[in-house]
Enzyme design. Sequence first.
Site, PDB file in Angstrom:
ATOM      1  N   ILE A  20       0.821  -1.207   0.000  1.00  0.00           N
ATOM      2  CA  ILE A  20       0.000   0.000   0.000  1.00  0.00           C
ATOM      3  C   ILE A  20       0.859   1.262   0.000  1.00  0.00           C
ATOM      4  O   ILE A  20       0.369   2.356  -0.283  1.00  0.00           O
ATOM      5  CB  ILE A  20      -0.946   0.028   1.216  1.00  0.00           C
ATOM      6  CG1 ILE A  20      -0.121   0.013   2.515  1.00  0.00           C
ATOM      7  CG2 ILE A  20      -1.917  -1.128   1.178  1.00  0.00           C
ATOM      8  CD1 ILE A  20      -0.930   0.330   3.738  1.00  0.00           C
ATOM      9  N   ASP A  36      12.231  12.720  11.075  1.00  0.00           N
ATOM     10  CA  ASP A  36      11.708  12.601   9.712  1.00  0.00           C
ATOM     11  C   ASP A  36      10.178  12.746   9.692  1.00  0.00           C
ATOM     12  O   ASP A  36       9.476  11.872   9.173  1.00  0.00           O
ATOM     13  CB  ASP A  36      12.117  11.242   9.132  1.00  0.00           C
ATOM     14  CG  ASP A  36      11.979  11.199   7.611  1.00  0.00           C
ATOM     15  OD1 ASP A  36      11.987  12.273   6.986  1.00  0.00           O
ATOM     16  OD2 ASP A  36      11.876  10.096   7.057  1.00  0.00           O
ATOM     17  N   LYS A  49       5.721  -3.740   7.730  1.00  0.00           N
ATOM     18  CA  LYS A  49       6.768  -3.021   7.000  1.00  0.00           C
ATOM     19  C   LYS A  49       7.895  -4.002   6.679  1.00  0.00           C
ATOM     20  O   LYS A  49       8.485  -4.604   7.576  1.00  0.00           O
ATOM     21  CB  LYS A  49       7.292  -1.859   7.849  1.00  0.00           C
ATOM     22  CG  LYS A  49       8.335  -1.000   7.182  1.00  0.00           C
ATOM     23  CD  LYS A  49       8.706   0.165   8.102  1.00  0.00           C
ATOM     24  CE  LYS A  49       9.759   1.062   7.472  1.00  0.00           C
ATOM     25  NZ  LYS A  49      10.111   2.206   8.371  1.00  0.00           N
ATOM     26  N   ALA A  85      11.956   0.500   2.417  1.00  0.00           N
ATOM     27  CA  ALA A  85      10.981  -0.548   2.738  1.00  0.00           C
ATOM     28  C   ALA A  85       9.640  -0.260   2.083  1.00  0.00           C
ATOM     29  O   ALA A  85       9.431   0.808   1.498  1.00  0.00           O
ATOM     30  CB  ALA A  85      10.812  -0.651   4.258  1.00  0.00           C
ATOM     31  N   GLN A  86       8.743  -1.237   2.196  1.00  0.00           N
ATOM     32  CA  GLN A  86       7.377  -1.077   1.721  1.00  0.00           C
ATOM     33  C   GLN A  86       6.432  -1.648   2.774  1.00  0.00           C
ATOM     34  O   GLN A  86       6.828  -2.459   3.616  1.00  0.00           O
ATOM     35  CB  GLN A  86       7.179  -1.767   0.380  1.00  0.00           C
ATOM     36  CG  GLN A  86       7.458  -3.259   0.376  1.00  0.00           C
ATOM     37  CD  GLN A  86       7.580  -3.802  -1.038  1.00  0.00           C
ATOM     38  OE1 GLN A  86       8.284  -3.243  -1.879  1.00  0.00           O
ATOM     39  NE2 GLN A  86       6.872  -4.901  -1.311  1.00  0.00           N
ATOM     40  N   VAL A  87       5.173  -1.224   2.720  1.00  0.00           N
ATOM     41  CA  VAL A  87       4.208  -1.597   3.762  1.00  0.00           C
ATOM     42  C   VAL A  87       3.067  -2.388   3.141  1.00  0.00           C
ATOM     43  O   VAL A  87       2.504  -2.001   2.110  1.00  0.00           O
ATOM     44  CB  VAL A  87       3.658  -0.349   4.479  1.00  0.00           C
ATOM     45  CG1 VAL A  87       2.611  -0.755   5.520  1.00  0.00           C
ATOM     46  CG2 VAL A  87       4.789   0.431   5.140  1.00  0.00           C
ATOM     47  N   ALA A 115       8.699   3.095  -0.005  1.00  0.00           N
ATOM     48  CA  ALA A 115       9.687   4.165   0.131  1.00  0.00           C
ATOM     49  C   ALA A 115      11.049   3.637  -0.292  1.00  0.00           C
ATOM     50  O   ALA A 115      11.161   2.572  -0.904  1.00  0.00           O
ATOM     51  CB  ALA A 115       9.707   4.688   1.565  1.00  0.00           C
ATOM     52  N   SER A 116      12.088   4.363   0.041  1.00  0.00           N
ATOM     53  CA  SER A 116      13.428   4.019  -0.435  1.00  0.00           C
ATOM     54  C   SER A 116      13.952   2.724   0.174  1.00  0.00           C
ATOM     55  O   SER A 116      14.630   1.944  -0.492  1.00  0.00           O
ATOM     56  CB  SER A 116      14.398   5.159  -0.127  1.00  0.00           C
ATOM     57  OG  SER A 116      14.389   5.444   1.264  1.00  0.00           O
TER      58      SER A 116
END
Length: 550
Positions: free
Chosen positions: A146, A285, A168, A152-154, A149-150
């Site tokens: 869904i 961040d 994640k 990881a992904q979720v 990012a640079s």
Amino acid sequence: MSYMRKIPVRTITFLTSTIVGIYLIDDKYNARTLQRNGLTVWNGLCIGLDYKINFRPGKGDKIDDLHERVAQRILRVCKSNGGLYIKLGQAIQVQSAILPPAYQRTFKTMYDDAPAVDFDQVIKIFHNDFNCHPDDMFDDFERTAIASASVAQVHRAKLKDGTPVAVKVQKPDIGKQMNWDLMAYKMLMHVYEYVFDLPLTWTAETQDKHLRAEVDFINEGKNSEKAKMHFESIRSLRDQVYVPNVFWDFTSSRVLTCEWIDGVKVTDKEGLERHIFLTGFVHADPHPGNVFVRPHPKRPKNCQIVLIDHGLYVEESVVFRHQYCLFWKSLFMMDTDMINQICHEWGINEPEMFASATLMKPYKQKTALHIASNQRMSIQDAYKLQMVLKERIKKFLSNTELIPRELIFVGRNMNIVRSLNRELGSPVNRINVMGTWAVKGLGSDWSNWGGNAKTFDEKHRQLIDKGSNFSGFFGQLAFILQSRYNYWLFRGTLLMISIGFYLTKIRESIGSWIYGRGDSRGFEEILDDRMKQTIEENLGIVLDQNVFEG
């Protein structure tokens, strides 16, 4: 002769086969490490030569083209290499306010979503870390990420008891690439430091440490729980800010499973700003993808801020947190001696420049924060002005060994929060919020208002008074009167800034209605205009119109 003709053919065949073999091995088993570093080194050398040859007197009219060319080259490298290079590109984007317009325009795309890896790669991660398939641990594990990012992904999923969770998953090549990426980054910083005669490597070790920590999801889980504890310990934030729970049985160094939270786009940033001054544990961040809002689960008419992605934090030392609170208080009190003292202890030799960068508004010593500066400087040749900027930066960073490394990430946090506030039309008076919570961070000791310079003795964990001790009845009376006067002077300054804040909103709303401009400008946008004007007049850098939008 025939033998001599065969040698080059064999040699060429051998070399070609070797190169192709190395390429295939690197591409399939080594996460393109050699290719990525070769691309980095080649472009790094090209950039260094480009600046060395073309950034010189007599070519002032070509400097903008030079910056554009280099910015595009760096962007291509970051996007081609991916992974941690995206993080490095984002670091450039965050600091783009002090860079030429080409960098500001080019790196605005660095927060765009990165491509997700295929689900079969996710399966491999689970087999390596948990010795099972994701479906063995979760129900309804969605195959398509869904968010990506640079690093990881979720994926959305459910525990076996039906609890919705966010999983994640780290991208598989990050571990192989990280050491080489960071080594290439530090090498280039050393080369540029030599070529341009500017202090550029002083942040390298700190960046290295925090980037390594950011890709360790066990560390992120611990940061998450620590942030949750800090927010719950602050009464005024306990119900306003929420950090999702971590499910440790389903977490590893490359997989992080957290409570799933439904929310909407962030609309209130006060909670983000407050924890910097009280706990010293700073989310470094807080960009829009990591902050959102949901209806309060117990009071649906109220909203609650939800903080996610706790990989990048900085833990301030007790000494730095006290100094930083005192610095903010001194800005409002026009306490030049205190500002200069703190900057001196931090190795910063340009207090006005640092104060302007901290406030994100023009600052001039001995001028109250609510009074706009009308200082003007003549525009000079572009090359000369950028050389002036170089010398000021060298002076600013002349004692880098003294600069608290916390400033790198605290400054990042401040800039992102300011950008969020600007994007939403400045619903809150950021400067007043910062000043108010900085004073709360100093504590209730009235000696902070006595007019004497204070430092923090970490060994004894107590304030040490450098001035007189206010002994005797009249000394005590003078102290009481002076401390209360200084406190109410501070409150008066906040009041004047608040009046300016609301008058600005009223004026802009009326102007928008009269001239039909549509949405009125917010307070942050007006401060940004002043900042851009000051930078242009003092340093000759014409900032892009959208640089402050984040």
